[in-house]
Design an enzyme around this catalytic site. Structure first.
Site, PDB file in Angstrom:
ATOM      1  N   TYR A 197       1.318  -3.098   3.689  1.00  0.00           N
ATOM      2  CA  TYR A 197       1.106  -4.391   4.363  1.00  0.00           C
ATOM      3  C   TYR A 197       2.001  -4.470   5.593  1.00  0.00           C
ATOM      4  O   TYR A 197       2.991  -3.758   5.715  1.00  0.00           O
ATOM      5  CB  TYR A 197       1.401  -5.558   3.415  1.00  0.00           C
ATOM      6  CG  TYR A 197       2.863  -5.716   3.042  1.00  0.00           C
ATOM      7  CD1 TYR A 197       3.385  -5.063   1.935  1.00  0.00           C
ATOM      8  CD2 TYR A 197       3.721  -6.506   3.806  1.00  0.00           C
ATOM      9  CE1 TYR A 197       4.714  -5.206   1.584  1.00  0.00           C
ATOM     10  CE2 TYR A 197       5.060  -6.661   3.462  1.00  0.00           C
ATOM     11  CZ  TYR A 197       5.561  -6.004   2.343  1.00  0.00           C
ATOM     12  OH  TYR A 197       6.884  -6.141   2.007  1.00  0.00           O
ATOM     13  N   CYS A 198       1.604  -5.330   6.520  1.00  0.00           N
ATOM     14  CA  CYS A 198       2.435  -5.654   7.680  1.00  0.00           C
ATOM     15  C   CYS A 198       2.140  -7.109   8.053  1.00  0.00           C
ATOM     16  O   CYS A 198       1.501  -7.826   7.285  1.00  0.00           O
ATOM     17  CB  CYS A 198       2.178  -4.693   8.833  1.00  0.00           C
ATOM     18  SG  CYS A 198       0.486  -4.764   9.460  1.00  0.00           S
TER      19      CYS A 198
END
Ligand SMILES: [Zn+2]
Ligand SMILES: [Zn+2]
Length: 304
Positions: A187-188
Site C-alpha cells: 500500500y501507499c
C-alpha cells in the site's frame, strides 16, 4: 519539505488526489493546455504528465474541484479515474504547477515497467479489512518512505528503511526477498507508487502480490478505526491528516508521543523532524544547540 500544519475537517477547500496510467500522446501539449485549464478554474496544486499518464493533487473551492472532475470524466482516457478527496484550504498549495516528466513516479529502473499489464492484483479496502479480520497469513508492506510511516501505518506493516522512491530496487534486494513466496499486500498514500512497486516485486520473483486500490486515502475513508494506526502523511502544506486517535510518532528531543513534523529552524540544516510543543519552545524549533541559535530569518518565518 512543508511546514507543520494539522488539517481540519471543516476547512473550505476540497483537495483531490488522483492518477491514471494511460497513453498521453503529446505530453508537452497536454501539459500546456492543462495548466491553463486549471488556472481558469482557480485550482492550486501539482500535476505531472508523462507519455504514460497523469498524477496529480489539486485543491480549490468545492465547485472548482467538481468542475475539474466533470471535465476530466468527459475525456475517455480519464473516464474511470478515481479521485480521492480530503479537506484543506487555500494555503494547502502555494501555486498551480503542471509539468511534463518521463516517469510519473521516478524510479529510474533499468527495465521498462507497464503497470497496466505487469502490476499486482488490485484489492479493495473491504478485502484488506477481511484479511485482517479473518487473521489470514499475509505480509503487508508499506511502500512509502520511512518518515511517512513513522507517524502512521497499517497494523504489523513492514516499514522500509527508505528516504526516496528511487532506493526501492535496492531495498527490495536487501529487506524484502525473504517474503517472495508469501502472500504480499502493498500500500501507499493513493496507490500510484504500488503500481510500479508491484511490477518490480513481480520482476524479482514475488509470486502472490496485491496492491491496495486507492491507497490509504480510500481505505481510511471507509474504515478509519480498523487496522490503520496514526496519521496520514501528505505532500503538501498540511503535512498530515488526522485519521484516528492513535499517535505513532515520537518527539525528536524528548521521545514524547507526538506526530507533528517541522523543519529545523536553521534554514541551512532544515532537517525534518517530529517535535512536541514543549520542545519547540525549549529548542526554538532547532535540532541542536547550534541550530537553535540560528533562527529562521523573518521573511522565512512560519505561522505557529
Ligand atoms: Zn519533546
Ligand atoms: Zn538543525
Amino acid at each position: 519539505m512543508p511546514e507543520g500544519h494539522r488539517a481540519n475537517e471543516n476547512e473550505a477547500w476540497k483537495i483531490l488526489l488522483y492518477y491514471q496510467y494511460v497513453e498521453i500522446e503529446n505530453p508537452e501539449e497536454f501539459t500546456y493546455h492543462h495548466l491553463r485549464f486549471c488556472k481558469q478554474l482557480g485550482l492550486k496544486g501539482r500535476i505531472l504528465i508523462s507519455k504514460l499518464g497523469i498524477n496529480g493533487t489539486v485543491g480549490g473551492p468545492d465547485e472548482a474541484c467538481d468542475a475539474y472532475i466533470e471535465a476530466m470524466r468527459q475525456d475517455p482516457r480519464f473516464a474511470d479515474m478515481q479521485f480521492k478527496t480530503s479537506r484543506g484550504s487555500d494555503k494547502t498549495f502555494k501555486k498551480m504547477f503542471v509539468r511534463t516528466r518521463s516517469e510519473l513516479v521516478t524510479m529510474q529502473y533499468h527495465e521498462p515497467m507497464d503497470p497496466n499489464t505487469e502490476g499486482g492484483k488490485h484489492i479493495e479496502p473491504e478485502e484488506l479489512k477481511n484479511l485482517y479480520d479473518q487473521d489470514e497469513d499475509f505480509v503487508i508492506i508499506d511502500m512509502r518512505n520511512k518518515y511517512e510511516a513513522d507517524i502512521g501505518k497499517f497494523k504489523n506493516a513492514i516499514v522500509l528503511d527508505m528516504e526516496n522512491w528511487k532506493e526501492l530496487p535496492e531495498i527490495v534486494e536487501k529487506e524484502l526477498m525473504k517474503y517472495k513466496d508469501k502472500k504480499v499486500v502493498t500500500y501507499c498514500t493513493g496507490g500510484i507508487r504500488c503500481e510500479t512497486g508491484t511490477v518490480l516485486l513481480k520482476k524479482k520473483g514475488f509470486k502472490d502480490v496485491s496492491q491496495l486500490h486507492g491507497g490509504i486515502h480510500q481505505y481510511v475513508q471507509k474504515f478509519p478505526e480498523d487496522h490503520w494506526e496514526g496519521e496520514l502523511y501528505v505532500f503538501d502544506e498540511r503535512v498530515s491528516l488526522k485519521i484516528n486517535d492513535k499517535v505513532l510518532g515520537h518527539c525528536f528531543h524528548c521521545e514524547t508521543s507526538c506526530s507533528y513534523y517541522i523543519n529545523c529552524t536553521n534554514v541551512e540544516c532544515n532537517k525534518m523532524m517530529i517535535m512536541c510543543p514543549a520542545c519547540r519552545d525549549e529548542w526554538n524549533d532547532g535540532c541542536s544547540k547550534e541550530c537553535s541559535a540560528k533562527p529562521r530569518p523573518k521573511e522565512l518565518a512560519r505561522d505557529r
